[in-house]
Scaffold this motif. Structure first.
Motif, PDB file in Angstrom:
ATOM      1  N   LEU A  29      35.625  42.174  17.457  1.00 47.28           N
ATOM      2  CA  LEU A  29      34.730  41.744  18.211  1.00 47.28           C
ATOM      3  C   LEU A  29      33.855  40.642  17.526  1.00 47.28           C
ATOM      4  CD1 LEU A  29      33.382  44.749  20.159  1.00 47.28           C
ATOM      5  CD2 LEU A  29      34.492  42.782  21.128  1.00 47.28           C
ATOM      6  N   GLY A  30      33.455  40.958  16.139  1.00 50.32           N
ATOM      7  CA  GLY A  30      32.503  39.831  15.169  1.00 50.32           C
ATOM      8  C   GLY A  30      33.418  38.720  15.015  1.00 50.32           C
ATOM      9  N   THR A  31      34.760  38.803  14.909  1.00 48.33           N
ATOM     10  CA  THR A  31      35.496  37.722  14.668  1.00 48.33           C
ATOM     11  C   THR A  31      35.599  36.841  15.809  1.00 48.33           C
ATOM     12  OG1 THR A  31      37.051  38.906  13.293  1.00 48.33           O
ATOM     13  CG2 THR A  31      38.136  36.850  13.404  1.00 48.33           C
ATOM     14  N   ILE A  32      35.832  37.283  17.040  1.00 46.65           N
ATOM     15  CA  ILE A  32      35.862  36.811  18.344  1.00 46.65           C
ATOM     16  C   ILE A  32      34.818  35.904  18.601  1.00 46.65           C
ATOM     17  CG2 ILE A  32      35.951  36.820  20.835  1.00 46.65           C
ATOM     18  CD1 ILE A  32      37.684  39.406  20.306  1.00 46.65           C
ATOM     19  N   LEU A  33      33.424  36.606  18.251  1.00 45.68           N
ATOM     20  CA  LEU A  33      32.266  35.767  18.293  1.00 45.68           C
ATOM     21  C   LEU A  33      32.177  34.581  17.399  1.00 45.68           C
ATOM     22  CD1 LEU A  33      29.398  35.985  20.073  1.00 45.68           C
ATOM     23  CD2 LEU A  33      28.710  37.572  17.931  1.00 45.68           C
ATOM     24  N   GLY A  34      32.611  34.902  16.236  1.00 44.18           N
ATOM     25  CA  GLY A  34      32.695  33.571  15.210  1.00 44.18           C
ATOM     26  C   GLY A  34      33.589  32.540  15.704  1.00 44.18           C
ATOM     27  N   LYS A  35      34.526  32.948  16.472  1.00 46.54           N
ATOM     28  CA  LYS A  35      35.633  31.826  16.664  1.00 46.54           C
ATOM     29  C   LYS A  35      35.026  30.972  18.202  1.00 46.54           C
ATOM     30  CE  LYS A  35      39.764  30.103  17.506  1.00 46.54           C
ATOM     31  NZ  LYS A  35      40.401  29.323  16.188  1.00 46.54           N
ATOM     32  N   MET A  36      34.306  31.904  18.893  1.00 47.74           N
ATOM     33  CA  MET A  36      33.833  30.998  20.024  1.00 47.74           C
ATOM     34  C   MET A  36      32.480  30.153  19.520  1.00 47.74           C
ATOM     35  SD  MET A  36      35.054  32.074  22.803  1.00 47.74           S
ATOM     36  CE  MET A  36      33.905  31.421  23.799  1.00 47.74           C
ATOM     37  N   MET A  37      31.839  30.604  18.577  1.00 47.38           N
ATOM     38  CA  MET A  37      30.809  29.868  17.724  1.00 47.38           C
ATOM     39  C   MET A  37      31.378  28.434  17.366  1.00 47.38           C
ATOM     40  SD  MET A  37      27.592  31.133  17.771  1.00 47.38           S
ATOM     41  CE  MET A  37      27.125  30.175  16.427  1.00 47.38           C
ATOM     42  N   ALA A  38      32.491  28.694  16.608  1.00 44.66           N
ATOM     43  CA  ALA A  38      33.023  27.585  15.992  1.00 44.66           C
ATOM     44  C   ALA A  38      33.509  26.664  16.952  1.00 44.66           C
ATOM     45  CB  ALA A  38      34.169  27.958  14.855  1.00 44.66           C
ATOM     46  N   ASP A  39      34.558  27.184  18.003  1.00 43.81           N
ATOM     47  CA  ASP A  39      35.118  26.363  18.857  1.00 43.81           C
ATOM     48  C   ASP A  39      34.464  25.572  20.045  1.00 43.81           C
ATOM     49  OD1 ASP A  39      37.235  27.082  16.896  1.00 43.81           O
ATOM     50  OD2 ASP A  39      38.475  27.376  18.969  1.00 43.81           O
ATOM     51  N   SER A  40      33.173  26.073  20.171  1.00 44.37           N
ATOM     52  CA  SER A  40      32.367  25.576  21.328  1.00 44.37           C
ATOM     53  C   SER A  40      31.438  24.614  20.978  1.00 44.37           C
ATOM     54  CB  SER A  40      31.475  26.885  22.024  1.00 44.37           C
ATOM     55  OG  SER A  40      30.434  27.301  21.255  1.00 44.37           O
ATOM     56  N   GLY A  41      31.095  24.665  19.671  1.00 42.78           N
ATOM     57  CA  GLY A  41      30.294  23.706  18.858  1.00 42.78           C
ATOM     58  C   GLY A  41      28.878  24.297  18.876  1.00 42.78           C
ATOM     59  N   ALA A  42      28.729  25.495  19.000  1.00 40.43           N
ATOM     60  CA  ALA A  42      27.570  26.141  19.371  1.00 40.43           C
ATOM     61  C   ALA A  42      26.787  26.261  17.844  1.00 40.43           C
ATOM     62  CB  ALA A  42      27.539  27.713  19.904  1.00 40.43           C
ATOM     63  N   GLY A  43      27.858  26.552  16.754  1.00 38.53           N
ATOM     64  CA  GLY A  43      27.259  26.558  15.458  1.00 38.53           C
ATOM     65  C   GLY A  43      26.708  25.114  15.066  1.00 38.53           C
ATOM     66  N   ASN A  44      27.462  23.977  15.651  1.00 36.40           N
ATOM     67  CA  ASN A  44      26.884  22.897  15.331  1.00 36.40           C
ATOM     68  C   ASN A  44      25.683  22.497  15.871  1.00 36.40           C
ATOM     69  OD1 ASN A  44      28.603  21.501  13.243  1.00 36.40           O
ATOM     70  ND2 ASN A  44      30.004  20.788  14.805  1.00 36.40           N
ATOM     71  N   GLN A  45      25.407  23.136  17.053  1.00 38.20           N
ATOM     72  CA  GLN A  45      24.032  22.990  17.775  1.00 38.20           C
ATOM     73  C   GLN A  45      22.902  23.482  16.896  1.00 38.20           C
ATOM     74  OE1 GLN A  45      24.282  20.492  19.768  1.00 38.20           O
ATOM     75  NE2 GLN A  45      23.694  21.587  21.832  1.00 38.20           N
ATOM     76  N   VAL A  46      23.048  24.699  16.408  1.00 32.56           N
ATOM     77  CA  VAL A  46      22.101  25.417  15.570  1.00 32.56           C
ATOM     78  C   VAL A  46      21.767  24.592  14.271  1.00 32.56           C
ATOM     79  CG1 VAL A  46      21.697  27.635  14.201  1.00 32.56           C
ATOM     80  CG2 VAL A  46      22.489  27.803  16.622  1.00 32.56           C
TER      81      VAL A  46
END
Length: 440
Positions: free
Chosen positions: A70-87
């Motif tokens: 589940l942690g890996t899925i969450l990380g993938k969603m963060m990376a591919d959606s651009g949410a990480g860049n937003q932060v």
């Protein structure tokens, strides 16, 4: 007999090290071979060997498999959606160019909570390189703080795999580990990140150019607020669960908080929130989300195998009597389990290059020692082991080469920056553990 058992234990650790570094075995193979060697030489019968190994693997992985996935899925969603860049962009805009190192540290620290170190690097380095090209500042001033933020969280803070494995092996309280690790990780990350970067960027001027990382940007990105919410949701739920008993709530409410704040449920909730806000709301369909989920679960297999083998090694140490022998020795030497865990994890980290192998193996060695001891703070023991697993990263560590290549450094420059940074994180975090141990 005690000397013989200790000698066989040392040989088993040497087998792990030689297997990983010389024969290039996967850490799972090295740990399994070492476990079998120790069990046979310690005199366990063949049926006891298999039972001990299987019990150890099952005991550690029983509740970790779902959490890691589940942690890996969450990380993938963060990376591919651009949410990480937003932060990351949020911190850069709020802090401004003069306080960039602090902005980058906070970005790395927050982004690093739900994602693996390697994934975090891929999220933030395009931004680092973009800022470097715009400001023309030494890239170390921008990159080292964000790397420090990612690394300290990866080494100490659950739900990262090493910390979770140590929590399981030591039977520590996850909520308290989370609280303590966040308190200790912040000053360690600041000294290893912005403070060290400001000192070293005047003394090391990289000769090469950073390698551009091509990241496909999504057509639409989620808002900053929802990006923060998704990243922090599992942490908030776990902290709420930890403080629940102190809120004097009705039993039913307290039990509900404990359930919602368990790592599995907290991460599952965060994944579904991410699926909706970072997936469906950004135009991803069910097939795309399914494909992303399948892609990111495959790499988890390697980490699961290493952690499981570490659990098997731990059980062999217990069943063969080695744990009691080491416990007796450390009592005679008056060596604190916290100091022992830090030193053992550090030695294995230097030898194998893997923080996860260092954490799991060290926890397996120290765990039998504390079974008959009183007054050992198990939560701080987890953090001390994690701190030791960070120190002195060098050429046998994949992270060393990742930082070198992406930042365009020479090997010597990487030693003077990344290796020193990791060692600062390790020793400052360990100092934080010793200080906190005086008060809690």
């Amino acid at each position: 007999m005690e000397f013989y058992l200790l000698s066989m234990t040392l040989l088993a650790i040497v087998i792990v090290i030689i297997g990983v570094t010389v024969f290039k075995w996967h850490a799972f193979i090295s740990l399994t071979v070492a476990s079998l060697f120790l069990a046979i030489t310690a005199g366990l019968s063949f049926d006891e060997i298999v039972k001990a190994y299987e019990t150890g693997v099952g005991g550690v992985l029983g509740h970790l498999v779902g959490i890691l996935a589940l942690g890996t899925i969450l990380g993938k969603m963060m990376a591919d959606s651009g949410a990480g860049n937003q932060v990351a962009n949020f911190f850069v805009e709020k802090f401004g160019p003069k306080r960039l190192p602090w902005a980058m540290f906070l970005a790395g620290f927050i982004i690093g909570i739900p994602v693996f170190f390697e994934v975090g690097i891929l999220i933030v380095l395009p931004l680092v390189i973009s800022i470097y090209k715009t400001t023309k500042q030494n890239i170390l001033l921008i990159a080292l703080p964000v790397i420090a933020g990612l690394s300290i969280v990866h080494g100490l803070v659950p739900p990262h795999p090493g910390a979770l494995a140590a929590i399981s092996i030591y039977e520590a309280d996850l909520g308290m580990v989370l609280l303590y690790s966040l308190i200790i990780a912040v000053p360690a990350g600041i000294l290893g990140g912005p403070v060290f970067a400001k000192w070293v960027h005047k003394r090391v001027i990289p000769q090469g150019e950073p390698n551009l990382i091509k990241v496909t940007q999504p057509e639409s990105t989620p808002g900053t607020g929802i990006s923060f919410f998704v990243i922090l949701l599992p942490v908030l739920l776990m902290i709420l669960s930890a403080v629940g008993p102190y809120l004097q709530l009705p039993n039913m409410a307290e039990e509900l908080l404990a359930f919602i704040g368990s790592p599995l449920v907290a991460l599952l909730a965060a994944v579904f929130v991410a699926y909706y806000f970072l997936g469906f709301r950004q135009g991803m369909n069910r097939d795309r989300l399914k494909k992303m989920t399948e892609e990111c679960i495959l790499p988890v297999g390697s980490i699961i195998l290493i952690i499981g083998a570490g659990g098997g090694f731990k059980q062999v140490l217990i069943d063969s009597g080695v744990g009691d022998t080491i416990a007796q020795m450390s009592t005679n030497l008056s060596l604190s389990p916290i100091v022992l865990a830090f030193l053992v994890a550090g030695l294995i980290r230097v030898a194998t290059g893997s923080a996860t192998v260092a954490l799991t193996t060290a926890a397996g060695i120290v765990s039998p020692i504390i079974t008959h001891m009183s007054g050992v703070n198990l939560e701080l023991l987890v953090i001390a082991t994690g701190a030791g697993s960070l120190m002195l990263s060098h050429v046998n560590d994949a992270g060393f080469w990742m930082v070198k290549e992406y930042l365009g450094l020479t090997v010597k420059e990487t030693f003077r920056t990344w290796t020193v940074l990791e060692t600062i994180l390790a020793f400052v975090a360990f100092g934080g553990v010793l200080v906190m141990d005086l008060f809690v």
